[in-house]
Scaffold this motif. Structure first.
Motif, PDB file in Angstrom:
ATOM      1  N   THR A 115       0.813  -1.142   0.171  1.00 14.45           N
ATOM      2  CA  THR A 115      -0.019   0.128   0.166  1.00 14.45           C
ATOM      3  C   THR A 115       0.923   1.271  -0.045  1.00 14.45           C
ATOM      4  OG1 THR A 115      -0.166   0.175   2.488  1.00 14.45           O
ATOM      5  CG2 THR A 115      -1.782  -1.334   1.361  1.00 14.45           C
ATOM      6  N   ARG A 157       0.174   3.815   1.925  1.00 13.30           N
ATOM      7  CA  ARG A 157       0.120   4.166   3.166  1.00 13.30           C
ATOM      8  C   ARG A 157       1.352   3.857   4.033  1.00 13.30           C
ATOM      9  NH1 ARG A 157      -5.475   4.090   4.391  1.00 13.30           N
ATOM     10  NH2 ARG A 157      -5.435   6.187   3.779  1.00 13.30           N
ATOM     11  N   SER A 158       1.519   2.372   3.754  1.00 13.69           N
ATOM     12  CA  SER A 158       2.802   1.668   4.228  1.00 13.69           C
ATOM     13  C   SER A 158       3.863   1.545   3.644  1.00 13.69           C
ATOM     14  CB  SER A 158       2.351   0.628   4.782  1.00 13.69           C
ATOM     15  OG  SER A 158       3.354  -0.299   5.084  1.00 13.69           O
ATOM     16  N   GLN A 211       4.933   5.328   1.885  1.00 13.98           N
ATOM     17  CA  GLN A 211       5.301   6.319   2.959  1.00 13.98           C
ATOM     18  C   GLN A 211       6.742   5.885   3.246  1.00 13.98           C
ATOM     19  OE1 GLN A 211       3.316   8.963   3.383  1.00 13.98           O
ATOM     20  NE2 GLN A 211       4.611   9.733   5.245  1.00 13.98           N
TER      21      GLN A 211
END
Length: 499
Positions: A218, A220-221, A224
């Motif tokens: 993802t 987000r993980s 980032q």
């Protein structure tokens, strides 16, 4: 028994992919299953990597950069690898196109065309690897010689979106490789297959281990972690302006890494009364419907001269009604499925907002029921005012808003009335009008009496909140380099301290 659609067998079981670090395939403990947006069947399973996997990938890319196994080669040797990769893509064209369709939902005919463009990107970058050079300054007097060296920036993190998984990858990777950099790539989670296939193609082409690494998961993980990583020298991100802004914050909070950003667009297509209206209407219909409107350079704001506006909108509406929407494996299909359920919902919300805020639907405006998958009719709104939601925000779907103007100045003002500046198009047979608009509308890519034309020879990128930096062309290689000024004294030094 394989289910067939237009001569293509849908996978009986999803294809499993690992992730790729330092020339080796690894398998994640957790897998993400992707359903085809057009057929509602599971097509791929990809690893959900961990931050530790990202650290491993960055370490591999760092080692490969520091020991100069790639950066230390002559440009001609790097070019040879890129040319072999181009041939590898050509040989696997149908396989890559099929997986683009299965994961993204775009029409197969479009996917094939994109892969031809990708081959051209590798061939162009191969030439650029040989032509990349610095400068010399022989004008500093007899006692001093100056040079500017171009050196690769180092380890590059590359985060790509789901709308053009392979095309945007190939508008970046060969140019980054041409500069001598090493890479860690994080594709969009829902469309990782073709980025992973490229790992095999590059390895077969002779790219040294550790130069191209792929981590999946993802944004987000994994995205980032890559963005914040202190050992990544530069990050290239393609996606929304909101996430681009978070990349700027992450860079500021970590190591001030250099950023290349290609972000949102709300791109104008300006049509004057003297234009070939049939051509312009075809261009407008194509510009908003290409890639199902999920395109950062899609022409989503039609700005048409008032004296021909009604007539032009009628011609355009008739054209848009004839666009073939449906199964992307049908070679006749022009508009495929909406790639994600979230994006489908977003587009339908924008269409509802346009209706409720008083814009008039001339064509489309509804979801299409095809028995399976997510489809939306190409939609044309008239009577749009600058304050409406559909006038200002990027919809990222096949939704076109029409504005009317009376003067050249007004057309330019409407075109520039946006926070974005990615692309623009003008249609006019009057060279003065066309050139004035071209010069004064703020956009990184511009088309006159055409739309989405051009190849990897020229740079791409945005003005304003559409991004930083340039990709493709020689500028797209220089973007991933640092300039180093060198001065060499000739003869003995004139001493500062008297003897």
């Amino acid at each position: 028994m394989h289910e067939m659609t237009h001569g293509v067998a849908l996978p009986e079981t999803p294809r499993e992919f690992g992730f790729f670090i330092n020339g080796e395939w690894r398998r994640g403990r957790e897998l993400f299953e992707r359903n085809s947006p057009s057929h509602d069947v599971p097509v791929t399973r990809t690893s959900r990597c961990t931050p530790d996997d990202v650290n491993d990938a960055v370490a591999a890319a760092r080692q490969a950069f520091e020991d100069r196994r790639w950066a230390g080669l002559p440009g001609g040797a790097r070019a040879a690898v890129l040319l072999r990769a181009a041939e590898g893509i050509r040989q696997r064209r149908e396989e890559i196109a099929t997986w683009e369709v299965l994961e993204n939902g775009k029409p197969i005919s479009q996917a094939r065309g994109e892969i031809d463009h990708c081959i051209a990107c590798f061939e162009t970058a191969a030439g650029a690897a040989r032509l990349l050079h610095g400068e010399s300054f022989n004008n500093l007097g007899d006692g001093l010689f100056g040079m500017v060296l171009r050196e690769p920036v180092g380890v590059v993190g590359l985060i790509t979106p789901w709308n053009f998984p392979f095309l945007i990858l190939c508008e970046r990777v060969p140019f980054i490789l041409a500069s001598g950099c090493t890479l860690v790539v994080k594709p969009a989670e829902v469309t990782s297959a073709t980025t992973l296939i490229l790992a095999d193609i590059l390895a077969d082409a002779g790219l040294p281990a550790g130069v191209y690494n792929v981590v999946t998961g993802t944004g987000r993980s994994i995205g980032q972690t890559l963005t914040e990583h202190p050992d990544v020298d530069m990050l290239s991100f393609t996606g929304s302006t909101a996430v681009g802004r978070s990349c700027v914050h992450a860079s500021a909070d970590s190591n001030l890494k250099k950023l290349g950003l290609e972000l949102g667009g709300k791109n104008p297509i300006i049509v004057f009364a003297d234009a070939n209206l049939e051509d312009a209407a075809d261009g407008a219909a194509f510009g908003i419907s290409f890639n199902t409107g999920q395109c950062c350079v899609s022409s989503s704001r039609l700005i048409v001269e008032r004296s021909v506006a009604d007539r032009f909108e009628r011609i355009l509406a008739e054209k848009m009604k004839k666009i073939r929407v449906g199964d992307p494996f049908d070679p006749q299909t022009q508009v495929g499925a909406i790639t994600t359920a979230g994006q489908n919902e977003t587009i339908l919300k924008y269409i509802a907002a346009g209706k409720s805020e008083g814009a008039r639907v001339l064509v489309g405006g509804e979801a299409l029921q095809c028995g399976h998958g997510r489809y939306i009719e190409p939609t044309l709104f008239s009577g749009v005012t600058p304050s409406m939601t559909i006038a200002r925000e990027e919809i990222f779907g096949p939704v076109l808003s029409s504005f009317h103007f009376d003067t050249l100045e007004e057309a330019i003002a409407i075109a520039n009335d946006t926070v974005y500046g990615l692309a623009a198009s003008v249609w006019s047979k009057n060279i003065d009008q066309a050139l004035s608009v071209t010069r004064r509308v703020r956009a990184g890519r511009f088309w006159v009496n055409t739309i989405m034309a051009g190849g990897p020879e020229t740079p791409t990128g945005g003005f304003k909140q559409s991004g930083w930096g340039r990709e493709t062309g020689l500028l797209g290689v220089e973007e991933y380099t640092q300039a180093k000024s060198v001065h060499i004294e000739i003869g003995d030094r004139s001493h500062w301290i008297a003897s």
